[in-house]
Write a protein that holds these residues in place. Sequence first.
Motif, PDB file in Angstrom:
ATOM      1  N   GLU A 104     -70.412  55.583  12.240  1.00 15.91           N
ATOM      2  CA  GLU A 104     -69.451  54.898  11.362  1.00 15.91           C
ATOM      3  C   GLU A 104     -68.061  55.508  11.486  1.00 15.91           C
ATOM      4  OE1 GLU A 104     -71.048  55.047   7.479  1.00 15.91           O
ATOM      5  OE2 GLU A 104     -72.669  53.595   7.878  1.00 15.91           O
ATOM      6  N   ARG A 105     -68.030  56.853  11.501  1.00 14.30           N
ATOM      7  CA  ARG A 105     -66.725  57.501  11.676  1.00 14.30           C
ATOM      8  C   ARG A 105     -66.103  57.136  13.017  1.00 14.30           C
ATOM      9  NH1 ARG A 105     -69.339  61.965   9.137  1.00 14.30           N
ATOM     10  NH2 ARG A 105     -69.753  62.898  11.186  1.00 14.30           N
ATOM     11  N   ASP A 106     -66.932  57.053  14.053  1.00 12.06           N
ATOM     12  CA  ASP A 106     -66.418  56.676  15.372  1.00 12.06           C
ATOM     13  C   ASP A 106     -65.871  55.251  15.354  1.00 12.06           C
ATOM     14  OD1 ASP A 106     -67.151  59.153  16.223  1.00 12.06           O
ATOM     15  OD2 ASP A 106     -69.013  58.497  17.189  1.00 12.06           O
ATOM     16  N   LYS A 107     -66.575  54.332  14.641  1.00 11.17           N
ATOM     17  CA  LYS A 107     -66.092  52.949  14.572  1.00 11.17           C
ATOM     18  C   LYS A 107     -64.764  52.872  13.830  1.00 11.17           C
ATOM     19  CE  LYS A 107     -70.630  50.726  14.839  1.00 11.17           C
ATOM     20  NZ  LYS A 107     -71.627  49.879  14.145  1.00 11.17           N
ATOM     21  N   MET A 108     -64.685  53.611  12.705  1.00  6.21           N
ATOM     22  CA  MET A 108     -63.430  53.610  11.962  1.00  6.21           C
ATOM     23  C   MET A 108     -62.292  54.197  12.808  1.00  6.21           C
ATOM     24  SD  MET A 108     -63.877  52.179   9.072  1.00  6.21           S
ATOM     25  CE  MET A 108     -62.400  52.725   8.238  1.00  6.21           C
ATOM     26  N   ALA A 109     -62.604  55.284  13.512  1.00 10.15           N
ATOM     27  CA  ALA A 109     -61.571  55.878  14.364  1.00 10.15           C
ATOM     28  C   ALA A 109     -61.175  54.918  15.483  1.00 10.15           C
ATOM     29  CB  ALA A 109     -62.092  57.194  14.958  1.00 10.15           C
ATOM     30  N   GLU A 110     -62.151  54.186  16.012  1.00  9.57           N
ATOM     31  CA  GLU A 110     -61.846  53.215  17.075  1.00  9.57           C
ATOM     32  C   GLU A 110     -60.955  52.092  16.540  1.00  9.57           C
ATOM     33  OE1 GLU A 110     -64.292  50.515  20.354  1.00  9.57           O
ATOM     34  OE2 GLU A 110     -65.355  51.719  18.855  1.00  9.57           O
ATOM     35  N   LEU A 111     -61.281  51.599  15.288  1.00  6.88           N
ATOM     36  CA  LEU A 111     -60.437  50.550  14.702  1.00  6.88           C
ATOM     37  C   LEU A 111     -59.013  51.054  14.454  1.00  6.88           C
ATOM     38  CD1 LEU A 111     -62.913  48.943  12.140  1.00  6.88           C
ATOM     39  CD2 LEU A 111     -62.019  47.896  14.212  1.00  6.88           C
ATOM     40  N   GLU A 112     -58.904  52.270  13.925  1.00  6.70           N
ATOM     41  CA  GLU A 112     -57.575  52.827  13.703  1.00  6.70           C
ATOM     42  C   GLU A 112     -56.806  52.983  15.011  1.00  6.70           C
ATOM     43  OE1 GLU A 112     -58.119  56.444  11.637  1.00  6.70           O
ATOM     44  OE2 GLU A 112     -58.732  55.500   9.742  1.00  6.70           O
ATOM     45  N   GLU A 113     -57.514  53.401  16.030  1.00  9.48           N
ATOM     46  CA  GLU A 113     -56.857  53.552  17.334  1.00  9.48           C
ATOM     47  C   GLU A 113     -56.393  52.203  17.878  1.00  9.48           C
ATOM     48  OE1 GLU A 113     -57.751  55.629  21.685  1.00  9.48           O
ATOM     49  OE2 GLU A 113     -59.269  55.636  20.080  1.00  9.48           O
ATOM     50  N   LYS A 114     -57.227  51.163  17.687  1.00 12.34           N
ATOM     51  CA  LYS A 114     -56.823  49.822  18.126  1.00 12.34           C
ATOM     52  C   LYS A 114     -55.597  49.334  17.356  1.00 12.34           C
ATOM     53  CE  LYS A 114     -61.300  48.149  19.801  1.00 12.34           C
ATOM     54  NZ  LYS A 114     -62.379  47.150  19.599  1.00 12.34           N
ATOM     55  N   MET A 115     -55.575  49.580  16.033  1.00 17.51           N
ATOM     56  CA  MET A 115     -54.422  49.186  15.243  1.00 17.51           C
ATOM     57  C   MET A 115     -53.157  49.909  15.716  1.00 17.51           C
ATOM     58  SD  MET A 115     -55.197  46.903  12.964  1.00 17.51           S
ATOM     59  CE  MET A 115     -53.876  47.097  11.785  1.00 17.51           C
ATOM     60  N   GLN A 116     -53.293  51.200  15.972  1.00 13.13           N
ATOM     61  CA  GLN A 116     -52.138  51.950  16.459  1.00 13.13           C
ATOM     62  C   GLN A 116     -51.669  51.416  17.813  1.00 13.13           C
ATOM     63  OE1 GLN A 116     -50.386  54.227  14.918  1.00 13.13           O
ATOM     64  NE2 GLN A 116     -51.693  54.320  13.088  1.00 13.13           N
ATOM     65  N   SER A 123     -52.048  48.316  18.941  1.00 16.79           N
ATOM     66  CA  SER A 123     -51.399  47.013  18.756  1.00 16.79           C
ATOM     67  C   SER A 123     -49.978  47.187  18.190  1.00 16.79           C
ATOM     68  CB  SER A 123     -52.235  46.145  17.818  1.00 16.79           C
ATOM     69  OG  SER A 123     -52.352  46.742  16.538  1.00 16.79           O
ATOM     70  N   LYS A 124     -49.810  48.102  17.215  1.00 14.11           N
ATOM     71  CA  LYS A 124     -48.466  48.359  16.678  1.00 14.11           C
ATOM     72  C   LYS A 124     -47.540  48.892  17.776  1.00 14.11           C
ATOM     73  CE  LYS A 124     -49.825  49.290  11.890  1.00 14.11           C
ATOM     74  NZ  LYS A 124     -49.869  50.322  10.802  1.00 14.11           N
ATOM     75  N   ARG A 125     -48.069  49.793  18.583  1.00 13.65           N
ATOM     76  CA  ARG A 125     -47.253  50.350  19.652  1.00 13.65           C
ATOM     77  C   ARG A 125     -46.845  49.270  20.655  1.00 13.65           C
ATOM     78  NH1 ARG A 125     -50.775  53.478  21.424  1.00 13.65           N
ATOM     79  NH2 ARG A 125     -50.485  55.101  19.882  1.00 13.65           N
ATOM     80  N   MET A 139     -46.501  46.038  20.001  1.00 13.32           N
ATOM     81  CA  MET A 139     -45.493  45.182  19.371  1.00 13.32           C
ATOM     82  C   MET A 139     -44.120  45.848  19.385  1.00 13.32           C
ATOM     83  SD  MET A 139     -47.725  43.716  16.157  1.00 13.32           S
ATOM     84  CE  MET A 139     -46.331  42.849  15.463  1.00 13.32           C
ATOM     85  N   GLN A 140     -44.081  47.140  19.090  1.00 13.96           N
ATOM     86  CA  GLN A 140     -42.808  47.851  19.126  1.00 13.96           C
ATOM     87  C   GLN A 140     -42.211  47.846  20.528  1.00 13.96           C
ATOM     88  OE1 GLN A 140     -43.597  51.731  17.556  1.00 13.96           O
ATOM     89  NE2 GLN A 140     -43.940  51.012  15.448  1.00 13.96           N
ATOM     90  N   ILE A 141     -43.054  48.033  21.510  1.00 13.49           N
ATOM     91  CA  ILE A 141     -42.570  48.028  22.897  1.00 13.49           C
ATOM     92  C   ILE A 141     -42.038  46.646  23.270  1.00 13.49           C
ATOM     93  CG2 ILE A 141     -43.314  48.227  25.299  1.00 13.49           C
ATOM     94  CD1 ILE A 141     -45.262  50.421  24.354  1.00 13.49           C
ATOM     95  N   ALA A 142     -42.753  45.573  22.841  1.00 10.35           N
ATOM     96  CA  ALA A 142     -42.303  44.211  23.141  1.00 10.35           C
ATOM     97  C   ALA A 142     -40.964  43.920  22.471  1.00 10.35           C
ATOM     98  CB  ALA A 142     -43.363  43.202  22.692  1.00 10.35           C
ATOM     99  N   ASP A 143     -40.798  44.347  21.205  1.00 11.23           N
ATOM    100  CA  ASP A 143     -39.527  44.143  20.508  1.00 11.23           C
ATOM    101  C   ASP A 143     -38.390  44.892  21.205  1.00 11.23           C
ATOM    102  OD1 ASP A 143     -40.900  42.621  18.694  1.00 11.23           O
ATOM    103  OD2 ASP A 143     -41.118  44.224  17.200  1.00 11.23           O
ATOM    104  N   ALA A 144     -38.681  46.106  21.610  1.00  9.64           N
ATOM    105  CA  ALA A 144     -37.645  46.885  22.301  1.00  9.64           C
ATOM    106  C   ALA A 144     -37.252  46.240  23.629  1.00  9.64           C
ATOM    107  CB  ALA A 144     -38.138  48.318  22.531  1.00  9.64           C
ATOM    108  N   LEU A 145     -38.232  45.709  24.344  1.00 10.03           N
ATOM    109  CA  LEU A 145     -37.931  45.036  25.607  1.00 10.03           C
ATOM    110  C   LEU A 145     -37.099  43.780  25.385  1.00 10.03           C
ATOM    111  CD1 LEU A 145     -41.339  45.405  27.511  1.00 10.03           C
ATOM    112  CD2 LEU A 145     -39.188  46.538  28.033  1.00 10.03           C
TER     113      LEU A 145
END
Length: 284
Positions: A145-157, A159-161, A163-169
């Motif tokens: 469960e902890r691994d799944k939560m960490a995986e979801l958090e990593e995916k969210m990070q 995706s945010k990264r 989006m930020q890169i796309a906006d900067a481009l």
Amino acid sequence: MSERKVLSKYYPPDFDPSAIGRTPKHLRQKGPKVITVRLMAPFSMKCTNCGEYIYRGRKFNARKESLEERYLNIPIYRFYIRCTRCSGEITFRTDPKNMDYECERGAKRNFEPWRDAKSEKYNETQEETLDRLEREENEEQEQLERDKMAELEEKMQDSKREMQIADALDEIRTRNARIQRNETKGDEAALNIVREDVDEVRLQAEREDEEAARKAFMTASGERVKRIVDEEEPIAPTPAAGPSKPSTTSQVQMPPPSTTFSRVKRPKKPAVNSLGIKKKPSLV
């Protein structure tokens, strides 16, 4: 020499195999089955006779013995090896219960910390084993469960990264396009300015040339210089001629000589002369 290579031998009619004292090799052994194998030492040990250290993985020619004892229908084997220094016999056996080997005689197993951690597990009861297995299973589920939560958090990070890169481009592309448009307009304005400067310079030069020409054909009083026609000298009258005519101040212009562009044919030279042959004069 050829007799030893025969495939069939003669047996007399009164031959009795039981009378032969020699027994086949596979029928001689009456105790447990023993075979010779090549193995490596499964653990590091110290010989109790001479103190020689035998490291794990050293190869030996050992005798393998099958025991009648079994664990959950798993056979147990005993191995006999010799010390490399004093040739003392060392025996150890398999331990299916603990998935390990057990040293029996001739040597002492060296200290290994991982065995102490497992010693309590080997001596636990059935209830303790069940509790331990259940606890380990719960820990594994929590870890998953902890691994799944960490995986979801990593995916969210991630995706945010992204989006930020796309906006900067996009921002960089917009800024570059704006700069390029401004540069293009600036180049066109500079070309127009250069063209206007060139036209002004050319017009100024033309005006200066006209002014210089006007000054060259003007007098000091401002009058324009005119072309003066030369007067001809009067022609003296001859006596035979009639009455003299008054001389004119204007110059009489003679008509220009007529010019013709017709082709003038030249006479051809004789062929003899062209070849350089001279004709001799006649003697008569």
